[in-house]
Design a protein around this motif. Structure first.
Motif, PDB file in Angstrom:
ATOM      1  N   GLU A  63       0.848  -1.184   0.000  1.00 23.32           N
ATOM      2  CA  GLU A  63       0.000   0.000   0.000  1.00 23.32           C
ATOM      3  C   GLU A  63       0.886   1.237   0.000  1.00 23.32           C
ATOM      4  N   THR A  64       0.294   2.345  -0.418  1.00 23.11           N
ATOM      5  CA  THR A  64       0.936   3.651  -0.301  1.00 23.11           C
ATOM      6  C   THR A  64       0.045   4.535   0.562  1.00 23.11           C
ATOM      7  N   LEU A  65       0.618   5.100   1.613  1.00 23.55           N
ATOM      8  CA  LEU A  65      -0.136   5.946   2.527  1.00 23.55           C
ATOM      9  C   LEU A  65       0.342   7.388   2.373  1.00 23.55           C
ATOM     10  N   LEU A  66      -0.575   8.275   2.036  1.00 23.22           N
ATOM     11  CA  LEU A  66      -0.299   9.702   1.974  1.00 23.22           C
ATOM     12  C   LEU A  66      -0.803  10.341   3.257  1.00 23.22           C
ATOM     13  N   VAL A  67       0.088  10.932   4.028  1.00 21.54           N
ATOM     14  CA  VAL A  67      -0.285  11.557   5.298  1.00 21.54           C
ATOM     15  C   VAL A  67      -0.169  13.066   5.132  1.00 21.54           C
ATOM     16  N   VAL A  68      -1.289  13.752   5.266  1.00 21.83           N
ATOM     17  CA  VAL A  68      -1.366  15.191   4.991  1.00 21.83           C
ATOM     18  C   VAL A  68      -1.225  15.958   6.297  1.00 21.83           C
ATOM     19  N   ASP A  69      -0.287  16.898   6.320  1.00 25.91           N
ATOM     20  CA  ASP A  69       0.050  17.616   7.548  1.00 25.91           C
ATOM     21  C   ASP A  69      -0.779  18.886   7.711  1.00 25.91           C
ATOM     22  N   HIS A  70      -1.968  18.737   8.319  1.00 25.29           N
ATOM     23  CA  HIS A  70      -2.802  19.885   8.719  1.00 25.29           C
ATOM     24  C   HIS A  70      -3.059  20.849   7.559  1.00 25.29           C
ATOM     25  N   ASN A  71      -3.484  20.286   6.438  1.00 28.10           N
ATOM     26  CA  ASN A  71      -3.839  21.076   5.260  1.00 28.10           C
ATOM     27  C   ASN A  71      -5.134  20.495   4.695  1.00 28.10           C
ATOM     28  N   PRO A  72      -6.288  20.989   5.159  1.00 27.14           N
ATOM     29  CA  PRO A  72      -7.579  20.403   4.742  1.00 27.14           C
ATOM     30  C   PRO A  72      -7.805  20.425   3.238  1.00 27.14           C
ATOM     31  N   ALA A  73      -7.359  21.505   2.560  1.00 25.24           N
ATOM     32  CA  ALA A  73      -7.572  21.581   1.115  1.00 25.24           C
ATOM     33  C   ALA A  73      -6.800  20.484   0.388  1.00 25.24           C
ATOM     34  N   LEU A  74      -5.566  20.261   0.793  1.00 25.39           N
ATOM     35  CA  LEU A  74      -4.757  19.203   0.178  1.00 25.39           C
ATOM     36  C   LEU A  74      -5.316  17.832   0.529  1.00 25.39           C
ATOM     37  N   LEU A  75      -5.764  17.661   1.753  1.00 29.03           N
ATOM     38  CA  LEU A  75      -6.367  16.385   2.171  1.00 29.03           C
ATOM     39  C   LEU A  75      -7.576  16.053   1.302  1.00 29.03           C
ATOM     40  N   ASP A  76      -8.433  17.030   1.090  1.00 29.17           N
ATOM     41  CA  ASP A  76      -9.631  16.817   0.272  1.00 29.17           C
ATOM     42  C   ASP A  76      -9.265  16.511  -1.171  1.00 29.17           C
ATOM     43  N   ARG A  77      -8.283  17.236  -1.691  1.00 32.64           N
ATOM     44  CA  ARG A  77      -7.891  17.052  -3.094  1.00 32.64           C
ATOM     45  C   ARG A  77      -7.297  15.667  -3.315  1.00 32.64           C
ATOM     46  N   LEU A  78      -6.432  15.230  -2.402  1.00 33.17           N
ATOM     47  CA  LEU A  78      -5.812  13.914  -2.549  1.00 33.17           C
ATOM     48  C   LEU A  78      -6.824  12.795  -2.332  1.00 33.17           C
ATOM     49  N   THR A  79      -7.740  13.003  -1.406  1.00 28.74           N
ATOM     50  CA  THR A  79      -8.779  11.997  -1.187  1.00 28.74           C
ATOM     51  C   THR A  79      -9.593  11.772  -2.457  1.00 28.74           C
ATOM     52  N   LYS A  80      -9.938  12.856  -3.138  1.00 29.99           N
ATOM     53  CA  LYS A  80     -10.686  12.740  -4.389  1.00 29.99           C
ATOM     54  C   LYS A  80      -9.827  12.124  -5.488  1.00 29.99           C
ATOM     55  N   GLU A  81      -8.556  12.474  -5.522  1.00 27.21           N
ATOM     56  CA  GLU A  81      -7.657  11.966  -6.565  1.00 27.21           C
ATOM     57  C   GLU A  81      -7.530  10.447  -6.500  1.00 27.21           C
ATOM     58  N   TYR A  82      -7.496   9.891  -5.294  1.00 30.54           N
ATOM     59  CA  TYR A  82      -7.209   8.462  -5.136  1.00 30.54           C
ATOM     60  C   TYR A  82      -8.397   7.656  -4.588  1.00 30.54           C
ATOM     61  N   LYS A  83      -9.593   8.205  -4.669  1.00 28.46           N
ATOM     62  CA  LYS A  83     -10.734   7.503  -4.094  1.00 28.46           C
ATOM     63  C   LYS A  83     -11.020   6.175  -4.789  1.00 28.46           C
ATOM     64  N   GLU A  84     -10.612   6.040  -6.043  1.00 24.97           N
ATOM     65  CA  GLU A  84     -10.851   4.793  -6.778  1.00 24.97           C
ATOM     66  C   GLU A  84      -9.620   3.892  -6.811  1.00 24.97           C
ATOM     67  N   VAL A  85      -8.562   4.283  -6.106  1.00 24.98           N
ATOM     68  CA  VAL A  85      -7.310   3.515  -6.132  1.00 24.98           C
ATOM     69  C   VAL A  85      -7.155   2.804  -4.791  1.00 24.98           C
ATOM     70  N   GLU A  86      -7.419   1.528  -4.783  1.00 26.84           N
ATOM     71  CA  GLU A  86      -7.496   0.777  -3.532  1.00 26.84           C
ATOM     72  C   GLU A  86      -6.180   0.765  -2.769  1.00 26.84           C
ATOM     73  N   GLU A  87      -5.051   0.692  -3.489  1.00 24.23           N
ATOM     74  CA  GLU A  87      -3.772   0.549  -2.799  1.00 24.23           C
ATOM     75  C   GLU A  87      -3.172   1.882  -2.331  1.00 24.23           C
ATOM     76  N   VAL A  88      -3.854   2.992  -2.593  1.00 22.95           N
ATOM     77  CA  VAL A  88      -3.402   4.299  -2.107  1.00 22.95           C
ATOM     78  C   VAL A  88      -4.427   4.813  -1.114  1.00 22.95           C
ATOM     79  N   ARG A  89      -3.993   5.108   0.105  1.00 21.69           N
ATOM     80  CA  ARG A  89      -4.891   5.611   1.139  1.00 21.69           C
ATOM     81  C   ARG A  89      -4.389   6.956   1.644  1.00 21.69           C
ATOM     82  N   VAL A  90      -5.318   7.822   1.973  1.00 32.97           N
ATOM     83  CA  VAL A  90      -4.995   9.191   2.370  1.00 32.97           C
ATOM     84  C   VAL A  90      -5.472   9.417   3.799  1.00 32.97           C
TER      85      VAL A  90
END
Length: 337
Positions: free
Chosen positions: A37-64
């Motif tokens: 798996e690949t884990l993206l950990v977003v450091d207190h940036n809600p806009a980036l968290l939301d953007r990455l969540t949408k980018e990888y919502k269909e990619v099972e092996e990438v979690r945000v």
């Protein structure tokens, strides 16, 4: 351990690195040894968290995930550790790309059960297209890369370098996670050494532990234009001195400065001699490199003195970042789900 499952943690904090983040993830997803798996950990940036969540919502092996601890790289890494499922956890910088066999070389080293951590080689990608003539290879750690003086091959080391490193999960069970108050916090002063402190702590908790660097495990790390200037060089060297003072306070000067003594007494003098020789032969940048080495040493030493005084006065502290129990349970639930 045979063919360990490896989780890759990439800590991110700014949308300014959007394309770099995507490239880092692609480099993990195309490894010859597949990551669990690949884990993206977003450091207190809600806009980036939301953007990455949408980018990888269909990619099972990438979690945000959002950083579940205080702001900063150490707590972000600890969040990734808590959420990961792999037997081995690897860390990749958000502005770096890994070569195709990066994880394969990490995995091979863990065949030895004594191995608790494996690092690799980090190669700079200069924004200008080439190394500044004055910039000494002995100081490539300033830009987060492998520096001249680290032994080549597969070698035992005191500590791995955090932007290109992996740890057995049991290493964190034995030593705890990364400490806050040493490493980076977004765009603030570029501190470091959190992985050094952790590795020394690990070796104390597990005296039988083996820590390795395999220079075949290669990543390529972007160096932005702002970091090619002497001003950043000096700032980063000073920050390193501050960080080393905190490490020495945590683990003692003998262990905390063990590798640095060899570096300062052997590697750097040889670099100055090479620079002066190149200057005498009218080769570009020789005098600049020699001068930069001297300036870097003096600046780092100044930072160390200031950091030591602050630590003694209680003005600079750090601790192992704790993730609140309820958040840790939530992360573990997502990990096991």
């Amino acid at each position: 351990m045979s063919d360990p499952d490896i989780s890759v943690v990439i800590c991110v904090y700014t949308e300014d690195r959007w394309e770099d983040i995507l490239a880092a993830v692609v480099s993990v997803r195309t490894q010859s040894y597949a990551a669990l798996e690949t884990l993206l950990v977003v450091d207190h940036n809600p806009a980036l968290l939301d953007r990455l969540t949408k980018e990888y919502k269909e990619v099972e092996e990438v979690r945000v995930f959002a950083n579940a601890g205080p702001r900063g790289l150490s707590a972000g890494r600890n969040t990734g550790i808590a959420a990961s499922r792999g037997e081995v956890i690897a860390f990749l910088d958000d502005d770096a790309v890994a070569e195709r066999d990066w994880l394969r070389h990490f995995a091979a080293a863990y065949a030895d059960p004594r191995v608790m951590a494996v690092g690799g080689r980090t190669v700079p990608i200069w924004a200008s297209g080439r190394r500044p003539a004055w910039f000494p290879e002995e100081f490539d750690w300033v830009v987060g890369c492998t520096y001249k003086g680290i032994p080549s091959g597969l070698v035992r080391v005191r500590n791995v370098l955090g932007g290109n490193a992996s740890f057995r999960r049991s290493a964190f069970d034995a030593a705890g996670g990364f400490a806050t108050g040493i490493g980076r916090d977004g765009d603030k002063r570029p501190l470091g050494c959190e992985e050094t402190e952790l590795c020394i702590r690990l070796s104390r908790a597990r005296p039988d532990a083996v820590l390795l660097i395999d220079d075949r495990a290669v990543i390529h790390h972007r160096v932005p234009a702002a970091r090619e200037h002497f001003g950043y060089f000096r700032t980063r060297a000073y920050a390193e001195g501050l960080s080393k003072a905190l490490v020495a306070r945590s683990v003692g000067a003998d262990k905390g400065l063990e590798s640095e003594r060899r570096y300062a007494t052997r590697v750097l003098p040889a670099g100055v001699v090479r620079g002066l020789r190149d200057a005498a032969l009218v080769r570009p940048g020789g005098a600049g490199r020699a001068g930069a080495i001297v300036a870097g040493v003096l600046t780092a030493a100044g930072g160390y003195v200031v950091g030591t005084v602050r630590a003694r006065r209680g003005g600079a502290t750090f601790s192992v970042a704790e993730i609140p129990a309820e958040i840790q349970e939530e992360l573990q639930g997502e990990r096991d789900g």
